[in-house]
Write a protein that holds these residues in place. Sequence first.
Motif, short mmCIF file in Angstrom:
data_model
loop_
_atom_site.label_atom_id
_atom_site.label_comp_id
_atom_site.label_asym_id
_atom_site.label_seq_id
_atom_site.Cartn_x
_atom_site.Cartn_y
_atom_site.Cartn_z
N ASN A 1 15.26 15.61 14.81
CA ASN A 1 15.75 14.93 16.02
C ASN A 1 17.10 15.46 16.49
OD1 ASN A 1 13.57 13.15 16.36
ND2 ASN A 1 14.42 11.67 14.91
N TRP A 2 17.81 16.16 15.58
CA TRP A 2 19.10 16.73 16.01
C TRP A 2 18.90 17.73 17.14
CZ3 TRP A 2 23.78 15.00 15.41
CH2 TRP A 2 24.84 15.82 15.85
N ASN A 3 17.73 18.35 17.21
CA ASN A 3 17.45 19.29 18.30
C ASN A 3 17.54 18.62 19.66
OD1 ASN A 3 16.99 21.50 16.62
ND2 ASN A 3 14.81 21.06 16.42
N LEU A 4 17.34 17.30 19.68
CA LEU A 4 17.42 16.57 20.95
C LEU A 4 18.82 16.64 21.55
CD1 LEU A 4 15.38 13.39 19.91
CD2 LEU A 4 14.57 15.33 21.28
N VAL A 5 19.82 16.75 20.67
CA VAL A 5 21.22 16.85 21.14
C VAL A 5 21.39 18.11 21.98
CG1 VAL A 5 23.62 17.08 20.41
CG2 VAL A 5 22.08 15.56 19.16
N ASP A 6 20.80 19.22 21.52
CA ASP A 6 20.96 20.51 22.19
C ASP A 6 20.00 20.71 23.35
OD1 ASP A 6 22.94 21.22 20.38
OD2 ASP A 6 21.52 22.15 18.99
N GLU A 7 18.87 20.03 23.31
CA GLU A 7 17.83 20.27 24.30
C GLU A 7 18.21 19.79 25.70
OE1 GLU A 7 13.00 20.24 24.05
OE2 GLU A 7 14.06 18.42 23.44
N GLY A 8 18.98 18.70 25.77
CA GLY A 8 19.48 18.26 27.06
C GLY A 8 18.51 17.45 27.89
N ARG A 9 17.45 16.94 27.30
CA ARG A 9 16.48 16.16 28.07
C ARG A 9 16.76 14.66 28.02
NH1 ARG A 9 12.01 19.23 29.52
NH2 ARG A 9 11.84 21.24 28.45
N LEU A 10 17.47 14.21 26.99
CA LEU A 10 17.75 12.79 26.82
C LEU A 10 19.24 12.52 26.94
CD1 LEU A 10 15.44 11.95 23.76
CD2 LEU A 10 14.92 11.72 26.19
N SER A 11 19.57 11.30 27.28
CA SER A 11 20.97 10.90 27.39
C SER A 11 21.58 10.67 26.01
CB SER A 11 21.09 9.60 28.20
OG SER A 11 20.55 8.51 27.46
N TYR A 12 22.89 10.60 25.98
CA TYR A 12 23.60 10.30 24.73
C TYR A 12 23.07 9.00 24.14
CZ TYR A 12 27.48 8.93 21.68
OH TYR A 12 28.24 8.53 20.59
N GLU A 13 22.93 7.97 24.97
CA GLU A 13 22.49 6.65 24.49
C GLU A 13 21.08 6.70 23.92
OE1 GLU A 13 25.85 6.35 27.13
OE2 GLU A 13 23.88 7.27 27.46
N GLU A 14 20.21 7.45 24.55
CA GLU A 14 18.83 7.56 24.07
C GLU A 14 18.77 8.24 22.70
OE1 GLU A 14 16.13 7.86 28.11
OE2 GLU A 14 17.43 9.56 27.60
#
Length: 200
Positions: free
Chosen positions: A44-57
């Motif tokens: 799930n850390w990849n979500l930080v770099d991917e840029g598709r979700l907000s910080y809150e999500e």
Amino acid sequence: MIKNIVFDIGKVLVRFDWEDYLASFQFPEEETTAIAKAMFLSSNWNLVDEGRLSYEEIEQIFVDSCPAYADDIRLVFAHFGDCITRFPYTRHWISSLKQQGYQVYYLSNYGDFTCQYTRNDLDFCDLMDGGVMSYEVKCLKPDPVIYQSLFEKYHLKPEECVFIDDNAANIDAAKKLGMKTILFQDYFKAQKQLNVMCNK
């Protein structure tokens, strides 16, 4: 003929020392391990770099994976930019390559809010000719799409580029696209390899 040097950012131009950062909170060992698995060691850390979700999500995804430590996960995530610091050699390396006549770019898995939090440590980007961060194209290395986005944005020919990255999968992808590559281990080894490659 090599005209362009393309750098990964994390663990090449900046430290990403999440282990020491997490240890600095001095949580009990069991909690530290659980938070590491829920965040930094999770896919799930990849979500930080991917840029598709907000910080809150993304924060909520981390919390949901380890609800027992919800408050501390929020605390760790709120300040995780503290684990990223520029290496002492970074600005000099880039400036030296520019002085030798090379165009210098970055190609990095890097999130939008990570970029905001670490703006001071990314000051070397102003010395470069440009680059692509993953959040801008919603795509992560080693997907060929992110490499192609760099080529197209700056009209680069892969065979005229050297790509420097610490991740073997990212290096393999670059090779398949025609780039020359250096698997980064440390600054001195990479600099020596680059000099040999460029016949210096």
